[in-house]
Scaffold this active site. Sequence first.
Site, PDB file in Angstrom:
ATOM      1  N   HIS A 135       0.826  -1.203   0.000  1.00  0.00           N
ATOM      2  CA  HIS A 135       0.000   0.000   0.000  1.00  0.00           C
ATOM      3  C   HIS A 135       0.865   1.259   0.000  1.00  0.00           C
ATOM      4  CE1 HIS A 135      -3.353  -2.679   1.146  1.00  0.00           C
ATOM      5  NE2 HIS A 135      -4.124  -1.719   0.672  1.00  0.00           N
ATOM      6  N   LYS A 139      -0.773   4.689   4.434  1.00  0.00           N
ATOM      7  CA  LYS A 139      -1.586   3.629   5.025  1.00  0.00           C
ATOM      8  C   LYS A 139      -1.174   3.445   6.480  1.00  0.00           C
ATOM      9  CE  LYS A 139      -4.409   0.014   4.769  1.00  0.00           C
ATOM     10  NZ  LYS A 139      -5.872   0.187   4.684  1.00  0.00           N
TER      11      LYS A 139
END
Length: 245
Positions: A135, A139
Amino acid sequence: MKIGLLGFGKMGKTIESLAIENGDEIVWKITSKNAHELTRDLLRQAEVVIEFTRPESGFENVMRCLEAKIPVVSGTTGWQKDLPTAQKFCLENGGAMIWASNFSVGVNLFFILNKYLAKLMSTRPEYGISMTEIHHLQKLDAPSGTAVSLAEGIFQEIRNKNGWKLHPEMPSENEISIEAVRKDGVPGTHEILWTSEIDEITICHVAKNRKGFASGALLAARWLVGKRGVFSMENVLFGGMRDEE
């Protein structure tokens, strides 16, 4: 729809853009800078609230919507330990809510594929299993909520697996190793690897942008208006009985 946005980061901005394209109206937007403006009267200006905020705020935000009797679609992850409390309150007070670790249609199809493959593998003990999720740098939770949902789907089919360890911690025999990688500009990638001494089987979902998440959240919001109960994206996408009336 008249939509209230709780959280106006990258996801909130994408949802707003798609909502306006669809002819919906964003009646208010709440961020950390104007959180003091979030009153019951403001909440009730919306037909439905879409909530994408931070792990430490998710539970409180959802509860405020339910207390105001406004349907809420929540995509905030990292607060799942409090989710049963919110769902119980929703059912007992005639509310409506959908929480999902991921609203992408493709990811929800991937959830089903993951469970089916795990069911096939339940009789193949020679295969070990691991997972990698990648990600963007912003995140906050690791592993991602989507990775945890994928692991839980596997646990339903592989009875000798019931937990996970975040790499580089070593998993026990009944745990899955999940590696969480953070790279700039990656919306979300999830890969599940089954490996034996002679071969490997990999399934993978790669998000190209945030539109899939945002369009799924709007689809869920439109579906939720006028209903009462606790629902999932499976209800939204594939029909079937509601979790509760």
